[in-house]
Design an enzyme around this catalytic site. Structure first.
Site, PDB file in Angstrom:
ATOM      1  N   ASN A 208       0.856  -1.194   0.000  1.00  0.00           N
ATOM      2  CA  ASN A 208       0.000   0.000   0.000  1.00  0.00           C
ATOM      3  C   ASN A 208       0.886   1.236   0.000  1.00  0.00           C
ATOM      4  O   ASN A 208       2.113   1.131   0.018  1.00  0.00           O
ATOM      5  CB  ASN A 208      -0.965  -0.032   1.194  1.00  0.00           C
ATOM      6  CG  ASN A 208      -0.232  -0.092   2.511  1.00  0.00           C
ATOM      7  OD1 ASN A 208       0.517   0.807   2.849  1.00  0.00           O
ATOM      8  ND2 ASN A 208      -0.426  -1.175   3.258  1.00  0.00           N
ATOM      9  N   LYS A 286       9.019 -18.030  -9.083  1.00  0.00           N
ATOM     10  CA  LYS A 286       8.415 -16.950  -9.874  1.00  0.00           C
ATOM     11  C   LYS A 286       7.309 -17.524 -10.767  1.00  0.00           C
ATOM     12  O   LYS A 286       7.532 -18.531 -11.459  1.00  0.00           O
ATOM     13  CB  LYS A 286       9.493 -16.285 -10.724  1.00  0.00           C
ATOM     14  CG  LYS A 286       8.973 -15.084 -11.466  1.00  0.00           C
ATOM     15  CD  LYS A 286      10.032 -14.423 -12.306  1.00  0.00           C
ATOM     16  CE  LYS A 286       9.373 -13.340 -13.144  1.00  0.00           C
ATOM     17  NZ  LYS A 286      10.149 -13.020 -14.324  1.00  0.00           N
ATOM     18  N   PRO A 303      -3.743 -11.639  10.309  1.00  0.00           N
ATOM     19  CA  PRO A 303      -4.109 -11.406  11.706  1.00  0.00           C
ATOM     20  C   PRO A 303      -4.220  -9.911  11.956  1.00  0.00           C
ATOM     21  O   PRO A 303      -3.482  -9.117  11.356  1.00  0.00           O
ATOM     22  CB  PRO A 303      -2.921 -11.990  12.490  1.00  0.00           C
ATOM     23  CG  PRO A 303      -1.791 -12.008  11.518  1.00  0.00           C
ATOM     24  CD  PRO A 303      -2.409 -12.200  10.151  1.00  0.00           C
ATOM     25  N   ASP A 304      -5.130  -9.504  12.822  1.00  0.00           N
ATOM     26  CA  ASP A 304      -5.247  -8.091  13.188  1.00  0.00           C
ATOM     27  C   ASP A 304      -4.365  -7.859  14.421  1.00  0.00           C
ATOM     28  O   ASP A 304      -4.687  -8.310  15.525  1.00  0.00           O
ATOM     29  CB  ASP A 304      -6.711  -7.729  13.468  1.00  0.00           C
ATOM     30  CG  ASP A 304      -6.867  -6.216  13.586  1.00  0.00           C
ATOM     31  OD1 ASP A 304      -6.074  -5.594  14.312  1.00  0.00           O
ATOM     32  OD2 ASP A 304      -7.779  -5.671  12.941  1.00  0.00           O
ATOM     33  N   ILE A 305      -3.261  -7.168  14.207  1.00  0.00           N
ATOM     34  CA  ILE A 305      -2.262  -7.013  15.277  1.00  0.00           C
ATOM     35  C   ILE A 305      -2.838  -6.171  16.410  1.00  0.00           C
ATOM     36  O   ILE A 305      -2.729  -6.521  17.589  1.00  0.00           O
ATOM     37  CB  ILE A 305      -0.977  -6.366  14.705  1.00  0.00           C
ATOM     38  CG1 ILE A 305      -0.484  -7.197  13.513  1.00  0.00           C
ATOM     39  CG2 ILE A 305       0.097  -6.247  15.771  1.00  0.00           C
ATOM     40  CD1 ILE A 305       0.567  -6.503  12.658  1.00  0.00           C
TER      41      ILE A 305
HETATM   42  N1  CTP Z   1      -4.146  -3.016  12.030  1.00  0.00           N
HETATM   43  C1  CTP Z   1      -3.429  -4.052  12.536  1.00  0.00           C
HETATM   44  N2  CTP Z   1      -3.410  -5.253  11.896  1.00  0.00           N
HETATM   45  C2  CTP Z   1      -4.129  -5.433  10.774  1.00  0.00           C
HETATM   46  C3  CTP Z   1      -4.893  -4.370  10.231  1.00  0.00           C
HETATM   47  C4  CTP Z   1      -4.871  -3.157  10.878  1.00  0.00           C
HETATM   48  O1  CTP Z   1      -2.762  -3.880  13.561  1.00  0.00           O
HETATM   49  N3  CTP Z   1      -4.102  -6.617  10.180  1.00  0.00           N
HETATM   50  C5  CTP Z   1      -4.185  -1.743  12.757  1.00  0.00           C
HETATM   51  C6  CTP Z   1      -3.549  -0.557  12.048  1.00  0.00           C
HETATM   52  O2  CTP Z   1      -2.177  -0.453  12.385  1.00  0.00           O
HETATM   53  C7  CTP Z   1      -4.348   0.595  12.611  1.00  0.00           C
HETATM   54  C8  CTP Z   1      -5.731  -0.001  12.850  1.00  0.00           C
HETATM   55  O3  CTP Z   1      -5.532  -1.408  12.920  1.00  0.00           O
HETATM   56  O4  CTP Z   1      -3.864   1.007  13.870  1.00  0.00           O
HETATM   57  C9  CTP Z   1      -6.753   0.267  11.825  1.00  0.00           C
HETATM   58  O5  CTP Z   1      -6.282   0.054  10.521  1.00  0.00           O
HETATM   59  P1  CTP Z   1      -7.238   0.302   9.287  1.00  0.00           P
HETATM   60  O6  CTP Z   1      -6.501  -0.089   8.038  1.00  0.00           O
HETATM   61  O7  CTP Z   1      -7.820   1.668   9.366  1.00  0.00           O
HETATM   62  O8  CTP Z   1      -8.418  -0.674   9.617  1.00  0.00           O
HETATM   63  P2  CTP Z   1      -8.763  -2.090   9.145  1.00  0.00           P
HETATM   64  O9  CTP Z   1      -8.764  -2.996  10.304  1.00  0.00           O
HETATM   65  O10 CTP Z   1      -7.900  -2.487   8.012  1.00  0.00           O
HETATM   66  O11 CTP Z   1     -10.277  -1.874   8.701  1.00  0.00           O
HETATM   67  P3  CTP Z   1     -10.886  -1.452   7.299  1.00  0.00           P
HETATM   68  O12 CTP Z   1      -9.847  -1.759   6.248  1.00  0.00           O
HETATM   69  O13 CTP Z   1     -12.088  -2.260   7.215  1.00  0.00           O
HETATM   70  O14 CTP Z   1     -11.173   0.021   7.402  1.00  0.00           O
END
Ligand code: CTP
Length: 397
Positions: A208, A286, A303-305
């Protein structure tokens, strides 16, 4: 606070010297004693009278005179202080420092000192970027010289970019950090930053637009308040700061592991733009073109950290701060995100096309806490970080 500490302040010749007058005032407000040294070029921008009136002591100048040497020799002057601050640090002064020249009082003091030196560079953006200056900066950093700034922004000469001297409040914070005395001294803070790269195969990845600017600014601001910072960064454009423990990762899974390994922490700030998805079963070879047949990529959720650290495990930091990148309904989405992820604060930023936030230098922030939403004016990412770090310090008490 820098109370009862003695700071030798060298004021170099640059338009930013006017900010050094404010710096003297702010340092003295913390209880520090300030001994000013005005270079010959510095005296073209601020007067010795103004400097000594604010410092409440005499100003030493380039014009070495015998009375000065009889009262306090340059060796003693360079050693009596707890810290030497050079603000503004011009390209010329830094070049002298890097080369070990001692042709005037300021450079002699800098060469003769056995104390730490903190520089606040100020110069035109082209001068800052010039390879000769960058060589000197690298040399000084490897010699252990501490840096605060320069900041990015509009310069007195009308150009834009890095080169502006840090604001007096930022320099005071860096002084306190250098003296190990900031309000976050003894605290450990984990900061995530930058994008993550999720591999498709050994040469391709999903990423990104995050530059790592906001996360890096957070790490700097927390460090400058005295915190021990573990900085877990994806492959960012902005280089990681000095004076923090840097852990480099590529993927979201590695970032989670690095964050967990860094615990326990008093606070955690999740500024990284973590990829939400990774490619399931990324190829370890590749992927080749195949006679016009298009490859199919299957995604799986990362995973959502932030949510993991906020809700699981006994080692939850007492303050967990998330960021929210939103393109619409910023306040409502960020408020819902705070509840969903279980963090204490959400720093929401508008990353819609045209906002210039993602990869840019400014940010327009809405801070969501249990007290509700606070809309901050548009400001530089450094200023956002300085204010957030101050709030974090206050919240940790
Ligand atoms: N974050 C994280 N791990 C992930 C995704 C997000 O720790 N896998 C954390 C980011 O560092 C930030 C917060 O969650 O502090 C929100 O990130 P954001 O991209 O705004 O939210 P998403 O969870 O990706 O939600 P969405 O894309 O649905 O808006």
């Amino acid at each position: 606070m820098a109370g009862s500490r003695h700071i030798l302040l060298i004021i170099g010749g640059g338009i930013a010297a006017y900010k050094s007058l404010e710096l003297i005032r702010r340092l003295r407000e913390t209880g520090a004693k300030v001994t000013p040294v005005l270079t010959r070029a510095g005296a073209e921008f601020v007067t010795p009278l103004a400097v000594s009136a604010l410092a409440g002591v005499k100003v030493y100048s380039d014009l070495f005179d015998l009375t000065d040497e009889a009262e306090m020799g340059h060796i003693e002057l360079s050693r009596a202080a707890d810290l030497i601050v050079v603000a503004p640090a011009t390209a010329d002064l830094m070049a002298k420092m890097a080369a070990g020249l001692a042709g005037d009082l300021a450079s002699t003091l800098l060469l003769a000192t056995d104390k730490r030196v903190l520089v606040a560079p100020a110069m035109n953006v082209r001068m800052w970027d010039h390879p000769a200056n960058q060589r000197n900066v690298a040399q000084l950093k490897s010699d252990g010289v501490l840096f605060v700034g320069p900041n990015e922004g509009e310069m007195a000469c009308g150009e834009f970019g890095p080169g502006r001297m840090s604001e007096p409040a930022e320099i005071v914070a860096a002084v306190e950090a250098a003296l190990g005395q900031g309000p976050l001294a003894g605290r450990h803070v984990v900061v995530t930053s930058g994008p993550t790269h999720e591999p498709i195969d050994p040469v391709r990845y999903i990423a990104n637009r995050s530059s790592g600017a906001q996360g890096t600014a957070m790490a700097v601001a927390l460090r400058d308040l005295g915190a021990r910072v573990t900085f877990v960064t994806g492959p960012a454009v902005v280089p990681p700061p000095q004076g923090v423990e840097v852990v480099r990762v590529e993927t979201a899974a590695q970032m989670l592991a690095a964050v967990q390994a860094a615990m326990p922490a008093d606070a955690a700030v999740f500024a990284a733009a973590v990829a939400d998805w990774r490619v399931e079963g990324a190829s370890d070879r590749k992927i080749k073109k195949d006679g016009g047949k298009l490859p199919t990529l299957n995604f799986t959720e990362n995973p959502d950290i932030l949510a993991t650290v906020s809700t699981k495990g006994p080692a939850r930091p007492s303050l967990v701060v998330g960021f929210a990148a939103e393109t619409n309904d910023v306040e409502a989405n960020a408020t819902a995100k705070r509840a969903r992820k279980g963090c204490d604060w959400i720093v929401a930023n508008d990353v819609s096309y045209g906002s210039g936030v993602m990869g840019g230098t400014d940010n327009t922030v809405t801070l969501i806490t249990d007290a509700g939403a606070e809309h901050w004016p548009r400001m530089g990412k450094t200023a956002v970080a300085t204010e957030l770090a101050r709030r974090i310090a206050a919240a940790l008490g």
